[in-house]
Write an enzyme that holds these catalytic residues in place. Structure first.
Site, PDB file in Angstrom:
ATOM      1  N   CYS A  78       4.224 -10.274 -34.742  1.00 19.82           N
ATOM      2  CA  CYS A  78       2.760 -10.176 -34.623  1.00 19.82           C
ATOM      3  C   CYS A  78       2.022  -9.965 -35.934  1.00 19.82           C
ATOM      4  O   CYS A  78       1.140 -10.746 -36.276  1.00 19.82           O
ATOM      5  CB  CYS A  78       2.401  -9.073 -33.646  1.00 19.82           C
ATOM      6  N   PHE A  86       1.693   5.080 -38.420  1.00 18.26           N
ATOM      7  CA  PHE A  86       1.714   3.872 -39.267  1.00 18.26           C
ATOM      8  C   PHE A  86       1.465   4.179 -40.735  1.00 18.26           C
ATOM      9  O   PHE A  86       0.798   3.434 -41.441  1.00 18.26           O
ATOM     10  CB  PHE A  86       0.764   2.792 -38.710  1.00 18.26           C
TER      11      PHE A  86
HETATM   12  C1  UDX Z   1       4.134 -14.833 -27.859  1.00 17.44           C
HETATM   13  C2  UDX Z   1       3.305 -14.808 -29.132  1.00 17.44           C
HETATM   14  O1  UDX Z   1       4.138 -14.811 -30.262  1.00 17.44           O
HETATM   15  C3  UDX Z   1       2.358 -13.644 -29.158  1.00 17.44           C
HETATM   16  O2  UDX Z   1       1.505 -13.734 -30.239  1.00 17.44           O
HETATM   17  C4  UDX Z   1       1.511 -13.658 -27.950  1.00 17.44           C
HETATM   18  O3  UDX Z   1       0.703 -12.504 -27.925  1.00 17.44           O
HETATM   19  C5  UDX Z   1       2.337 -13.776 -26.708  1.00 17.44           C
HETATM   20  O4  UDX Z   1       3.254 -14.831 -26.782  1.00 17.44           O
HETATM   21  P1  UDX Z   1       6.436 -13.855 -27.169  1.00 17.44           P
HETATM   22  O5  UDX Z   1       6.347 -13.544 -25.722  1.00 17.44           O
HETATM   23  O6  UDX Z   1       7.277 -12.975 -28.019  1.00 17.44           O
HETATM   24  O7  UDX Z   1       4.987 -13.741 -27.818  1.00 17.44           O
HETATM   25  O8  UDX Z   1       6.806 -15.409 -27.343  1.00 17.44           O
HETATM   26  P2  UDX Z   1       8.207 -16.113 -27.198  1.00 17.44           P
HETATM   27  O9  UDX Z   1       9.300 -15.117 -27.265  1.00 17.44           O
HETATM   28  O10 UDX Z   1       8.162 -17.289 -28.100  1.00 17.44           O
HETATM   29  O11 UDX Z   1       8.210 -16.611 -25.684  1.00 17.44           O
HETATM   30  C6  UDX Z   1       7.458 -17.652 -25.184  1.00 17.44           C
HETATM   31  C7  UDX Z   1       8.126 -18.166 -23.903  1.00 17.44           C
HETATM   32  O12 UDX Z   1       7.282 -19.114 -23.297  1.00 17.44           O
HETATM   33  C8  UDX Z   1       9.466 -18.845 -24.139  1.00 17.44           C
HETATM   34  O13 UDX Z   1      10.418 -18.373 -23.234  1.00 17.44           O
HETATM   35  C9  UDX Z   1       9.178 -20.333 -23.877  1.00 17.44           C
HETATM   36  O14 UDX Z   1      10.275 -21.032 -23.374  1.00 17.44           O
HETATM   37  C10 UDX Z   1       8.046 -20.222 -22.889  1.00 17.44           C
HETATM   38  N1  UDX Z   1       7.179 -21.405 -22.876  1.00 17.44           N
HETATM   39  C11 UDX Z   1       6.678 -21.904 -24.009  1.00 17.44           C
HETATM   40  C12 UDX Z   1       6.855 -22.005 -21.665  1.00 17.44           C
HETATM   41  O15 UDX Z   1       7.298 -21.583 -20.609  1.00 17.44           O
HETATM   42  N2  UDX Z   1       6.032 -23.081 -21.645  1.00 17.44           N
HETATM   43  C13 UDX Z   1       5.544 -23.621 -22.780  1.00 17.44           C
HETATM   44  O16 UDX Z   1       4.804 -24.604 -22.704  1.00 17.44           O
HETATM   45  C14 UDX Z   1       5.866 -23.012 -24.005  1.00 17.44           C
HETATM   46  C1  UDX Z   2       2.969  -4.641 -33.271  1.00 24.91           C
HETATM   47  C2  UDX Z   2       1.856  -3.739 -32.738  1.00 24.91           C
HETATM   48  O1  UDX Z   2       2.194  -2.359 -32.958  1.00 24.91           O
HETATM   49  C3  UDX Z   2       1.610  -4.003 -31.285  1.00 24.91           C
HETATM   50  O2  UDX Z   2       0.505  -3.229 -30.817  1.00 24.91           O
HETATM   51  C4  UDX Z   2       1.289  -5.498 -31.125  1.00 24.91           C
HETATM   52  O3  UDX Z   2       1.072  -5.840 -29.783  1.00 24.91           O
HETATM   53  C5  UDX Z   2       2.422  -6.335 -31.678  1.00 24.91           C
HETATM   54  O4  UDX Z   2       2.646  -5.987 -33.034  1.00 24.91           O
HETATM   55  P1  UDX Z   2       5.635  -4.659 -33.222  1.00 24.91           P
HETATM   56  O5  UDX Z   2       5.525  -5.850 -34.112  1.00 24.91           O
HETATM   57  O6  UDX Z   2       6.564  -4.718 -32.056  1.00 24.91           O
HETATM   58  O7  UDX Z   2       4.189  -4.282 -32.635  1.00 24.91           O
HETATM   59  O8  UDX Z   2       6.136  -3.433 -34.099  1.00 24.91           O
HETATM   60  P2  UDX Z   2       5.500  -2.209 -34.893  1.00 24.91           P
HETATM   61  O9  UDX Z   2       6.175  -0.979 -34.442  1.00 24.91           O
HETATM   62  O10 UDX Z   2       4.025  -2.216 -34.867  1.00 24.91           O
HETATM   63  O11 UDX Z   2       6.016  -2.523 -36.375  1.00 24.91           O
HETATM   64  C6  UDX Z   2       5.616  -3.692 -37.082  1.00 24.91           C
HETATM   65  C7  UDX Z   2       6.184  -3.690 -38.476  1.00 24.91           C
HETATM   66  O12 UDX Z   2       5.567  -2.699 -39.285  1.00 24.91           O
HETATM   67  C8  UDX Z   2       7.687  -3.417 -38.554  1.00 24.91           C
HETATM   68  O13 UDX Z   2       8.273  -4.269 -39.519  1.00 24.91           O
HETATM   69  C9  UDX Z   2       7.761  -1.974 -38.983  1.00 24.91           C
HETATM   70  O14 UDX Z   2       8.941  -1.670 -39.679  1.00 24.91           O
HETATM   71  C10 UDX Z   2       6.545  -1.883 -39.886  1.00 24.91           C
HETATM   72  N1  UDX Z   2       6.015  -0.511 -40.006  1.00 24.91           N
HETATM   73  C11 UDX Z   2       5.434   0.089 -38.944  1.00 24.91           C
HETATM   74  C12 UDX Z   2       6.097   0.137 -41.238  1.00 24.91           C
HETATM   75  O15 UDX Z   2       6.634  -0.403 -42.228  1.00 24.91           O
HETATM   76  N2  UDX Z   2       5.561   1.387 -41.333  1.00 24.91           N
HETATM   77  C13 UDX Z   2       4.963   2.024 -40.288  1.00 24.91           C
HETATM   78  O16 UDX Z   2       4.490   3.149 -40.476  1.00 24.91           O
HETATM   79  C14 UDX Z   2       4.895   1.356 -39.056  1.00 24.91           C
END
Ligand code: UDX
Ligand code: UDX
Length: 454
Positions: free
Chosen positions: A263, A252
């Site tokens: 996130c 990172f």
């Molecule tokens: C989300 C959050 O962004 C993250 O911070 C957290 O840690 C985990 O949940 P993600 O799985 O990427 O991450 O969310 P998203 O892609 O929005 O998916 C949520 C799913 O839940 C969708 O498919 C939606 O339809 C479903 N959902 C949402 C339900 O089934 N019931 C609900 O009441 C609301």
């Molecule tokens: C992150 C965390 O790594 C993971 O543990 C958590 O559960 C969800 O959020 P993610 O968002 O999937 O995961 O991607 P990550 O690989 O962490 O990158 C996040 C962002 O930081 C990206 O936009 C990436 O391009 C940027 N990044 C990462 C940098 O610019 N430089 C780096 O050295 C690493």
């Protein structure tokens, strides 16, 4: 074990599929009927390497199924996971818990006694206790425990992260909850993955602190990159030089256009708000949030500046729009700040992304979506690499130069060596690649600070 997973998003799908691969019987519930129907036909709604195969195999072997009905899934479930979205609320930046509490209410209506409710969604500190309170209030008759089990999955390598994690964090307050969680993760004990048991609030804070720390690390190296440009130093060498110190570590520390994704932006903001509300502000994280936002905007300004102060009527080829490679996720991607700013300045954008174009087209208007990097380059005045997809790591630079009208090569992820790109007739603008002696060795202290590339 038999478990229910609420939410078929990134987190719910990956976690559910991996748990079924561990041998558990998993039902994934989602309110989105189209999504569930698609999954039943074997269509995976997100791009995550290996997930289609994992889902198909476990469905075939009868351990993984999908439904819209929580009531149908819950009977005999020993644990029910909440993995619904927790988006940042418009206006105040607090995490929106509507879906989490909605899921809790439905669990209360349908649970089979006894039951462990496990929260995988990233939720503000205190949420797990509130979930427990709400379910107990609705079902004083039932034996219920709550566990906080934050995920640390990176998009693009989520399955590997789930199956070979550095650690599993479980916040729980009863032996029963700890036992169930230990059994669920038993396959990981084979490779001696540490399982850290804590209280509910601690587990919730670990997730936010981990993401805020990583976001800080990235933002730190991004500012060092700007300094490198100003003094003629090389940020990749600085990163290696500090990263070899084991107290710092090499991960990172890649300078770039700023972090994005589902996130870091949301969780840093949520931490800032929680900390302020608790009377213990996290000033470092507040600064990280502000610096990262400003950086994404500054990228477009620097492109305009290097192209002579105006991009009106110029064609700009953009390679990569997702927030990082191996995902089609556009949430808070730097491209969402860069592309509209260039378009507003009059540029014609010709963009390509291996997986993200469909998602991106919904969010960014007026872009000519291209079939590939060379197609995007045709007739362009400048090329900008925003996301470091493997497909862009070995481009035929000579061919690009022949196709393009201009010579500006913006490499916002430092995937090319300046010498190699410049040998083909381009001007290479990386991030933090200062030229030794090339820029004023002792910068004018009165000069305005700038974020950008060298
Ligand atoms: C989300 C959050 O962004 C993250 O911070 C957290 O840690 C985990 O949940 P993600 O799985 O990427 O991450 O969310 P998203 O892609 O929005 O998916 C949520 C799913 O839940 C969708 O498919 C939606 O339809 C479903 N959902 C949402 C339900 O089934 N019931 C609900 O009441 C609301
Ligand atoms: C992150 C965390 O790594 C993971 O543990 C958590 O559960 C969800 O959020 P993610 O968002 O999937 O995961 O991607 P990550 O690989 O962490 O990158 C996040 C962002 O930081 C990206 O936009 C990436 O391009 C940027 N990044 C990462 C940098 O610019 N430089 C780096 O050295 C690493």
């Amino acid at each position: 074990m038999r478990i229910t997973m609420i939410g078929a998003g990134y987190v719910g799908l990956v976690s559910g599929a991996c748990f079924s691969d561990f041998g558990h019987e998993v039902v994934i519930v989602d309110t989105n009927e189209d999504r569930v129907k698609g999954l039943e036909r074997g269509e995976i709604p997100i791009y995550e390497p290996g997930l289609d195969e994992l889902v198909a195999r476990n469905r075939e072997e009868g351990r993984l199924s999908f439904t819209t009905s929580l009531a149908a899934a819950m009977p005999r479930s020993e644990a029910v996971f909440i993995a619904v979205g927790t988006p940042a609320r418009r206006g105040d930046g607090f995490a929106d818990l509507t879906y989490v509490y909605g899921a809790a209410e439905e669990i209360a209506r349908t649970l089979s006694d006894p039951c462990i409710v496990v929260c995988k969604s990233t939720v503000p500190i205190g949420t797990n206790r509130e979930v427990l309170r709400r379910i107990r209030a609705a079902r004083p008759d039932a034996t219920i425990d709550v566990a906080s089990n934050p995920e640390f999955l990176r998009e693009g390598s989520a399955i590997g992260d789930f199956k070979r994690p550095d650690r599993v964090v479980v916040g729980a307050e009863s032996d029963r909850a700890r036992d169930v969680m230990r059994k669920l993760y038993r396959p990981l004990s084979l490779n001696e993955t540490p399982i850290l048991f804590t209280g509910l609030e601690t587990a919730e804070l670990i997730k936010y602190a981990a993401n805020a720390f990583l976001a800080t690390k990235i933002t730190f190296i991004n500012e060092i990159a700007d300094l490198c440009e100003a003094v003629g130093a090389n940020v990749q060498e600085v990163a290696r030089g500090i990263g070899l110190d084991r107290r710092i570590g090499p991960k990172f520390l890649h300078a770039g256009p700023g972090y994005g994704g589902s996130c870091f932006p949301k969780d840093t903001l949520a931490l800032v708000h929680t900390a302020r509300a608790a009377g213990a502000p996290t000033r470092i994280v507040e600064t990280v949030v502000a610096v990262n936002e400003a950086r994404k905007k500054a990228m477009a300004e620097r492109i305009v500046e290097e192209l002579g102060g105006s991009v009106a009527g110029k064609a700009i080829a953009v390679l990569g729009v997702t927030f990082k490679p191996n995902t089609d996720d556009m949430r808070d991607a730097p491209s969402l700040a860069i592309l509209p700013a260039l378009a507003a300045a009059g540029a014609r954008i010709r963009a390509h992304d291996p997986e993200g174009m469909e998602e991106a087209a919904k969010l960014i208007g007026g872009v000519e979506w291209c079939d590939g990097p060379y197609h995007a380059a045709e007739g362009s005045d400048a090329l900008v690499i925003i996301t470091e997809w493997d497909a862009y790591r070995a481009l035929d630079i000579t061919r690009l130069r022949r196709l393009m009208q201009g010579t500006a090569f913006f490499d916002l992820r430092n995937i090319y060596k300046s010498a190699e790109v410049e040998a083909c007739g381009f001007r290479h603008f990386g991030v933090g690649l200062g030229r030794p002696g090339g820029v004023a060795a002792v910068p004018d202290p009165a000069a305005a600070p700038r974020a950008g590339f060298g």
